[in-house]
Scaffold this active site. Structure first.
Site: not given
Ligand code: PGA
Length: 256
Positions: A97, A234-235, A213, A95, A173, A9-11, A167
């Site tokens: 966010e 994500g990251g 993470s 998600h 993050g 997930n590149w956001k 999640e």
């Molecule tokens: P993260 O994000 O790996 O940076 O914690 C995961 C996500 O939001 O799907």
């Protein structure tokens, strides 16, 4: 047998050139494994470039969000049929966010899940508790609500095709990952919910990803857990090397 699904997930990251380079490297990593399905969800404006880079490779490409209406006066929104038209096959919905930064409620997410299926997209439904909720012992209550409302009204065929991403919001993050044991407990709980909502066979068929993470150093131990079927990353999905390492760790864990 559930095939693990590792999805990036590149956001709201990358520029066009970075997106293409990352897509090429990720597609190459995806082509090296058969036991794991690999996906990438880039920013919507780079979907077409990423889809072109993924063409002819096993890399699955998806959207990060969509609206539930098919078209109309909804400035700034993207419709499911638009994602499908580009060639996307999946879409992240609910998600944390979207839920917590943009205030998306459960009933809106449910409408999006139905709209995704209506245009042939397989949703990745994200569920998970805030740190205050975990501390208050409300993890199962929150996860039950997210799963029950997210799946409300789905046929057994649709429910079997959905991917659920557990999640915990406190792990996203933050560098703080749920321990394999903490994650496994919630994944097993989600499977019992699925058995209650549908049946035991369906519960065994649904893929449940862990997200929060995930990195090369913790991927193996998480993926060894029996009810963890991949990861939403994500990251660490923004660096081709670390994402490829996560894919390799997942393949190793699931092959044993
Ligand atoms: P993260 O994000 O790996 O940076 O914690 C995961 C996500 O939001 O799907």
């Amino acid at each position: 047998m559930r095939k693990p699904f590792i999805c990036g997930n590149w956001k709201m990251n990358t520029n066009r050139a970075e997106a293409v380079a990352l897509a090429e490297a990720t597609a190459a990593a995806a082509a090296e494994v058969t036991v794991v399905e690999v996906g990438a969800c880039p920013p919507a404006c780079y979907l077409e470039a990423v889809l072109a880079a993924a063409q002819g490779t096993p890399l699955v490409v998806g959207g990060q969000n969509m609206y539930f209406q098919e078209k109309g006066a909804f400035t700034g929104e993207i419709a499911g049929p638009m994602l499908a038209d580009l060639g996307c096959t999946t879409v992240i919905l609910g998600h944390s966010e979207r839920r917590h930064v943009f205030g998306e409620p459960d009933d809106l997410i449910s409408k999006k899940v139905h709209a995704a299926f209506a245009c042939g997209l397989k949703p990745i439904l994200c569920v998970g508790e805030l740190i205050e909720q975990r501390r208050a012992g409300e993890t199962e209550t929150v996860v039950r609500r997210h799963v029950a409302t997210g799946l409300e009204g789905l046929s057994p065929e649709q429910a079997a095709a959905i991917v659920i991403a557990y999640e915990p919001v406190w792990a996203i993050g933050t560098g703080e990952t749920a321990t394999p044991d903490q994650a496994q407990k919630v994944h097993a709980f989600i499977r019992t919910l699925l058995a209650d909502l549908y049946d035991a066979r369906l519960a065994q068929a649904v893929r449940i990803q862990y997200g929060g993470s995930v990195k090369p150093e913790n991927a193996y131990d998480l993926m060894r857990e029996p009810d963890i079927d991949g990861a939403l990353v994500g990251g660490a999905s923004l660096k081709a090397d670390s994402f490829a390492a996560i894919i390799a760790e997942a393949a190793k864990a699931k092959r044993l």
